[in-house]
Every structure is written in C-alpha cells, then in structure tokens.
Design a protein around this motif. Structure first.
Motif, PDB file in Angstrom:
ATOM      1  N   UNK A 129      26.745 -25.136  33.218  1.00  0.00           N
ATOM      2  CA  UNK A 129      27.647 -23.989  33.215  1.00  0.00           C
ATOM      3  C   UNK A 129      28.245 -23.906  31.811  1.00  0.00           C
ATOM      4  N   UNK A 130      28.201 -22.746  31.205  1.00  0.00           N
ATOM      5  CA  UNK A 130      28.750 -22.554  29.866  1.00  0.00           C
ATOM      6  C   UNK A 130      30.273 -22.607  29.949  1.00  0.00           C
ATOM      7  N   UNK A 131      30.884 -23.473  29.131  1.00  0.00           N
ATOM      8  CA  UNK A 131      32.336 -23.655  29.122  1.00  0.00           C
ATOM      9  C   UNK A 131      32.997 -22.980  27.920  1.00  0.00           C
ATOM     10  N   UNK A 132      32.329 -23.021  26.768  1.00  0.00           N
ATOM     11  CA  UNK A 132      32.876 -22.436  25.539  1.00  0.00           C
ATOM     12  C   UNK A 132      31.735 -21.799  24.757  1.00  0.00           C
ATOM     13  N   UNK A 133      32.024 -20.683  24.103  1.00  0.00           N
ATOM     14  CA  UNK A 133      31.020 -20.034  23.262  1.00  0.00           C
ATOM     15  C   UNK A 133      31.627 -19.786  21.897  1.00  0.00           C
ATOM     16  N   UNK A 134      30.922 -20.241  20.856  1.00  0.00           N
ATOM     17  CA  UNK A 134      31.335 -19.998  19.487  1.00  0.00           C
ATOM     18  C   UNK A 134      30.297 -19.133  18.796  1.00  0.00           C
ATOM     19  N   UNK A 135      30.490 -18.890  17.538  1.00  0.00           N
ATOM     20  CA  UNK A 135      29.570 -18.045  16.799  1.00  0.00           C
ATOM     21  C   UNK A 135      28.195 -18.639  16.614  1.00  0.00           C
ATOM     22  N   UNK A 136      28.117 -19.983  16.521  1.00  0.00           N
ATOM     23  CA  UNK A 136      26.827 -20.615  16.244  1.00  0.00           C
ATOM     24  C   UNK A 136      26.325 -21.521  17.361  1.00  0.00           C
ATOM     25  N   UNK A 137      27.166 -21.797  18.354  1.00  0.00           N
ATOM     26  CA  UNK A 137      26.743 -22.680  19.442  1.00  0.00           C
ATOM     27  C   UNK A 137      27.658 -22.504  20.655  1.00  0.00           C
ATOM     28  N   UNK A 138      27.246 -23.106  21.750  1.00  0.00           N
ATOM     29  CA  UNK A 138      28.061 -23.119  22.968  1.00  0.00           C
ATOM     30  C   UNK A 138      28.181 -24.562  23.449  1.00  0.00           C
ATOM     31  N   UNK A 139      29.147 -24.795  24.314  1.00  0.00           N
ATOM     32  CA  UNK A 139      29.319 -26.097  24.947  1.00  0.00           C
ATOM     33  C   UNK A 139      29.250 -25.856  26.449  1.00  0.00           C
ATOM     34  N   UNK A 140      28.495 -26.698  27.141  1.00  0.00           N
ATOM     35  CA  UNK A 140      28.323 -26.543  28.589  1.00  0.00           C
ATOM     36  C   UNK A 140      28.580 -27.851  29.296  1.00  0.00           C
ATOM     37  N   UNK A 141      28.846 -27.760  30.578  1.00  0.00           N
ATOM     38  CA  UNK A 141      28.980 -28.961  31.402  1.00  0.00           C
ATOM     39  C   UNK A 141      27.835 -28.989  32.401  1.00  0.00           C
ATOM     40  N   UNK A 142      27.468 -30.197  32.804  1.00  0.00           N
ATOM     41  CA  UNK A 142      26.427 -30.359  33.806  1.00  0.00           C
ATOM     42  C   UNK A 142      27.029 -30.024  35.165  1.00  0.00           C
ATOM     43  N   UNK A 143      26.307 -29.223  35.927  1.00  0.00           N
ATOM     44  CA  UNK A 143      26.730 -28.858  37.274  1.00  0.00           C
ATOM     45  C   UNK A 143      25.999 -29.782  38.231  1.00  0.00           C
ATOM     46  N   UNK A 144      26.754 -30.501  39.060  1.00  0.00           N
ATOM     47  CA  UNK A 144      26.078 -31.415  39.977  1.00  0.00           C
ATOM     48  C   UNK A 144      25.471 -30.641  41.146  1.00  0.00           C
ATOM     49  N   UNK A 145      24.564 -31.294  41.848  1.00  0.00           N
ATOM     50  CA  UNK A 145      23.808 -30.633  42.920  1.00  0.00           C
ATOM     51  C   UNK A 145      24.699 -30.097  44.029  1.00  0.00           C
ATOM     52  N   UNK A 146      25.749 -30.818  44.385  1.00  0.00           N
ATOM     53  CA  UNK A 146      26.612 -30.354  45.478  1.00  0.00           C
ATOM     54  C   UNK A 146      27.367 -29.095  45.073  1.00  0.00           C
TER      55      UNK A 146
END
Length: 81
Positions: free
Chosen positions: A51-68
């Motif tokens: 899941x995308x958590x933050x978006x910047x001009x050159x990259x994004x930061x995401x977290x892993x979404x668990x199966x549940x």
C-alpha cells in the motif's frame, strides 16, 4: 503541480510488486512504471502486496500489506451494494 500528476501512484493505492533491488538502507526497491517505490522490510526477489504510504517527486514509500488485511479488504468490497 501535485505529486500525483507526476507519479504513477497515489497514497492508499495497492499493488502487487516484485522487489528488484535493495536500497542503501536495506529497504526493498520495486518499480511501478519505472517509478521507484521503497518497501521497508521486503527482501530481494520477494513478491509482496503493498500500500502506498507517501509519494514524492522521485519516489514513493509503501508498506507491506499482510494477507489477512488483504482478505478483510476483499470481503468489505464484496459486501458493498
């Protein structure tokens, strides 16, 4: 101009990605339409739902979404009228 106009991803969006590289601090690195997404806690070669958590001009930061969490979201969306 907003980050969404230049980035192919937006906060809250979910993707299934393969970790192609590791960043300098050990974070997993995936690419969505050549756009770099850092995924802390993901390992090289791993396929993860994110899941995308933050978006910047050159990259994004995401977290892993668990199966549940993914299963809960699928149930909620199938219950909507």
């Amino acid at each position: 101009m907003s980050d969404r106009e230049t980035a192919p991803v937006g906060v809250g969006e979910r993707y299934s990605v393969e970790i192609e590289d590791l960043g300098s601090e050990g974070d997993g690195v995936a690419r969505i339409e050549s756009f770099v997404v850092f995924v802390p806690g993901a390992d090289l070669g791993e396929r993860v739902d994110i899941r995308i958590e933050e978006v910047g001009g050159s990259h994004a930061v995401a977290s892993v979404v668990d199966e549940s969490e993914s299963a809960d979201d699928e149930r909620a969306s199938s219950e909507e009228p």
